[in-house]
Write a protein that holds these residues in place. Sequence first.
Motif, PDB file in Angstrom:
ATOM      1  N   TYR A  31      -1.531   8.219 -26.010  1.00  0.00           N
ATOM      2  CA  TYR A  31      -2.764   8.261 -26.801  1.00  0.00           C
ATOM      3  C   TYR A  31      -4.058   8.121 -25.989  1.00  0.00           C
TER       4      TYR A  31
ATOM      5  N   LEU B 114      -9.333   6.269 -25.990  1.00  0.00           N
ATOM      6  CA  LEU B 114      -8.510   7.160 -26.801  1.00  0.00           C
ATOM      7  C   LEU B 114      -8.834   8.614 -26.513  1.00  0.00           C
TER       8      LEU B 114
ATOM      9  N   ALA C 209      -6.803  12.150 -30.542  1.00  0.00           N
ATOM     10  CA  ALA C 209      -5.698  11.241 -30.848  1.00  0.00           C
ATOM     11  C   ALA C 209      -6.115  10.036 -31.673  1.00  0.00           C
TER      12      ALA C 209
ATOM     13  N   THR D 200      -4.478   9.840 -35.127  1.00  0.00           N
ATOM     14  CA  THR D 200      -3.030   9.705 -34.955  1.00  0.00           C
ATOM     15  C   THR D 200      -2.668   8.314 -34.447  1.00  0.00           C
ATOM     16  N   PHE D 201      -3.495   7.780 -33.538  1.00  0.00           N
ATOM     17  CA  PHE D 201      -3.226   6.454 -32.979  1.00  0.00           C
ATOM     18  C   PHE D 201      -3.251   5.389 -34.066  1.00  0.00           C
TER      19      PHE D 201
END
Length: 457
Positions: free
Chosen positions: A195, A208, A212, A215-216
């Motif tokens: 990530y 980050l 991402a 999504t993280f």
Amino acid sequence: MQEYDLFINNKRSTMPPSGFSVDRETLHESMFDFQKDIDCWALKLGRAAVFAGTGLGKTRIQIEWGMKVHELTGGDVLILAPLAVAAQTIREGAVLGYEITMCRSQDDVRPGLNITNYEMLNHFEPILFDGVILDESSILKSFTGKMRTELIESFAFTPYRLACTATPAPNDYMEIGNHAEFLGVMSRTEMLSMYFVHDGGETQKWRLKGHAEDTFWKWVASWGVVLEKPSDLGYSDDGYILPPLTITDHVIEVEGELAKTLSQRQKARRETAEERVKACAEIVNASDQPFLVWCDLNIESEMLTAAIPGAVQVRGSDKAAHKEKALLDFAAGKIRVLVTKPSIAGFGMNWQHCADMAFVGLSDSFEQVFQAVRRCYRFGQTRPVNVTMITSSREGATAENIKRKETDFRKMVAEMVQYTKDITSESIRSTERDVTEYRAKNPIRLPPWLRSEKIAS
């Protein structure tokens, strides 16, 4: 296109459930709805983290979680907590009707819930526990720390794991990664490579990846619940509205150049200790209410105790028994004025009986100051809380810097909660509420190579 979407979905990392379902109505009747649902969700996962604001009842959540694990497995559960917090947890368990055993070694362990201080971990056999709970699990923060490594390695095979702590700073990715590694979700290095990208030569400079971020946080929400107040998960905030907090800067004018560097500020603090202590003593001695005085230097602690009649100090060099007794006596109202450092008592204690505090030395650690204030300014506090930050004119904008950091922190936490609230709320509220039929009947037989010489003999 459909096959590609399937491929991408399969690559996404989420934590599959490894726990069991419980009937929500079997949880203790004194618990709020959001606390019960968090417990159901955490038990369903089997290994989970609860990142919750101070005063949201993490102690009750973890006690009830541990009891359900014990009831299902018939095995023992170990709670690890900071010094003095263990006794506080035992009292909370008694309110719920549960007996929690205070332990100093494996020999003290009794069936059910057991609790000890982090410092005593090496006196236990982690493999013998079916469940483990980390109270104030921010102890995992340091990715190079000995305790962090010992916790992760010791409980790598423990079936049920729960980590409870205050909301982490959203950019403290190492703390989040260490929690994921403790729970067996993903190693910290895997998290970083999946990530994050690395900026510059400093190993802690990770950010980050641009694509991402969403999504993280979805990944975090698959194993951790993040909330600052019940309404973050769609519940009512009744009973969780905090009274006003007033932070007052008390700047003492002294001669000398303005400190610009950390070492200059530390020098200024040492050289102005007498003036700051005198100002604090005047404030505290004019009151008859409970008062919490935070300091940063040993000389400040000694001078404050001498200047304030009846004040009791807790120092790092004190024996554990004295520290624990003093902290608990202050909570019980047996001590009116407690003098100590945030590094000693700034985590875990519940002191809502006190609404007045002073800082006679501010460290440059925002987290320490933030947590120290939250010992009194937490849900359950009924009076306005007054915080006086006593500094000298030579120290620069230390107090202003702390308040600026808190504003930034609040903004970032709000963003983190926003990212996770919908996902977490949906998963918590959709948790199955049927009781599993499984009941353990046969004891686990450990091979000799997994057992210590003491246990094997």
